[in-house]
Design an enzyme around this catalytic site. Structure first.
Site, PDB file in Angstrom:
ATOM      1  N   CYS A 192      -0.094  -2.042   2.295  1.00 25.83           N
ATOM      2  CA  CYS A 192      -1.098  -2.807   1.559  1.00 25.83           C
ATOM      3  C   CYS A 192      -2.380  -1.991   1.341  1.00 25.83           C
ATOM      4  CB  CYS A 192      -1.347  -4.133   2.266  1.00 25.83           C
ATOM      5  SG  CYS A 192      -1.919  -5.386   1.123  1.00 25.83           S
ATOM      6  N   HIS A 219       3.921  -6.488   3.241  1.00 25.47           N
ATOM      7  CA  HIS A 219       3.689  -6.392   4.692  1.00 25.47           C
ATOM      8  C   HIS A 219       5.011  -6.459   5.450  1.00 25.47           C
ATOM      9  CE1 HIS A 219      -0.761  -6.791   4.926  1.00 25.47           C
ATOM     10  NE2 HIS A 219      -0.581  -7.271   3.703  1.00 25.47           N
ATOM     11  N   GLU A 233       5.679  -5.781   8.338  1.00 25.64           N
ATOM     12  CA  GLU A 233       5.500  -6.140   9.753  1.00 25.64           C
ATOM     13  C   GLU A 233       5.466  -7.656   9.973  1.00 25.64           C
ATOM     14  OE1 GLU A 233       3.268  -5.169   7.665  1.00 25.64           O
ATOM     15  OE2 GLU A 233       1.373  -6.210   7.989  1.00 25.64           O
TER      16      GLU A 233
END
Ligand code: GLN
Length: 195
Positions: A83, A173, A175
């Site tokens: 990002c 993202h 994660e």
């Protein structure tokens, strides 16, 4: 092999990145928050997470992290930039307030998705994965042009993750979902994946 992974800890979801790395790779036994040059030197793998890219750019300079991060990559060690991280890692962040690390040959539009779609989830097609990956886009940047980098993932036909040498960048993202597939396919050549 045991590896130490570091997450540059200025802003962004540092604990989520640490958890995702530990879930994806058995060999990552230590994850540290990186705030100083000496911490970068301990790391076999680095993450530059999301946040606000103009602030991150300024703090990278104030904290003297630019050269250590560039040296980490020059040594062939992996860096995952997500990002706001990919905005800074790009050669062309297209915002004068951002001093690029110039590690990924891409041109970026920082807030391309605008206000009406500030955050959304969408299926992402990742090279090497059979099924789509759940992409979480939060005020995501868009990759407008790709130079020497290789496209790793697409959403709606456009590139959303790229790699160049040991640097992996994603506008989403990876994660956040409880899903290690992107980490493994994008970074697995650097960190052996569990059987
Ligand atoms: N678009 C944001 C920026 O320019 C990045 C958003 C994010 O990292 N979630 O900084």
């Amino acid at each position: 092999m045991t590896a130490c992974a570091g997450v540059v800890a200025m802003q962004g979801d540092v604990p989520e990145h640490r958890r995702a790395l530990e879930a994806a790779f058995d060999d990552i036994t230590t994850t540290i928050a990186v705030r100083e040059p000496a911490a970068v030197e301990r790391c076999d793998l680095l993450v530059l997470p999301g946040g606000e890219s103009t602030t991150i750019s300024r703090l990278l300079t104030e904290w003297n992290l630019r050269e250590p991060i560039q040296a980490h990559v020059a040594a062939g060690k992996p860096l995952l930039a997500t990002c706001a991280g990919i905005i800074i890692a790009a050669t062309e962040p297209n915002d004068d307030r951002i001093e690029p690390l110039s590690l990924l040959d891409v041109s970026i539009d920082r807030n391309a998705y605008g206000r009406q779609r500030e955050s959304f989830e969408a299926s992402v097609d990742v090279t090497g994965l059979e099924d789509p990956f759940p992409g979480v886009f939060i005020r995501a940047p868009r990759i407008e042009a790709v130079g020497d980098a290789k496209v790793l993932a697409r959403y709606d036909g456009g590139p959303v993750a790229v790699a160049q040498g040991s640097v992996v960048g994603a506008t989403f993202h990876p994660e956040l979902p409880n899903d290690s597939r992107f980490h493994r396919v994008a970074l697995g050549t650097y960190v052996p994946t569990p059987e």
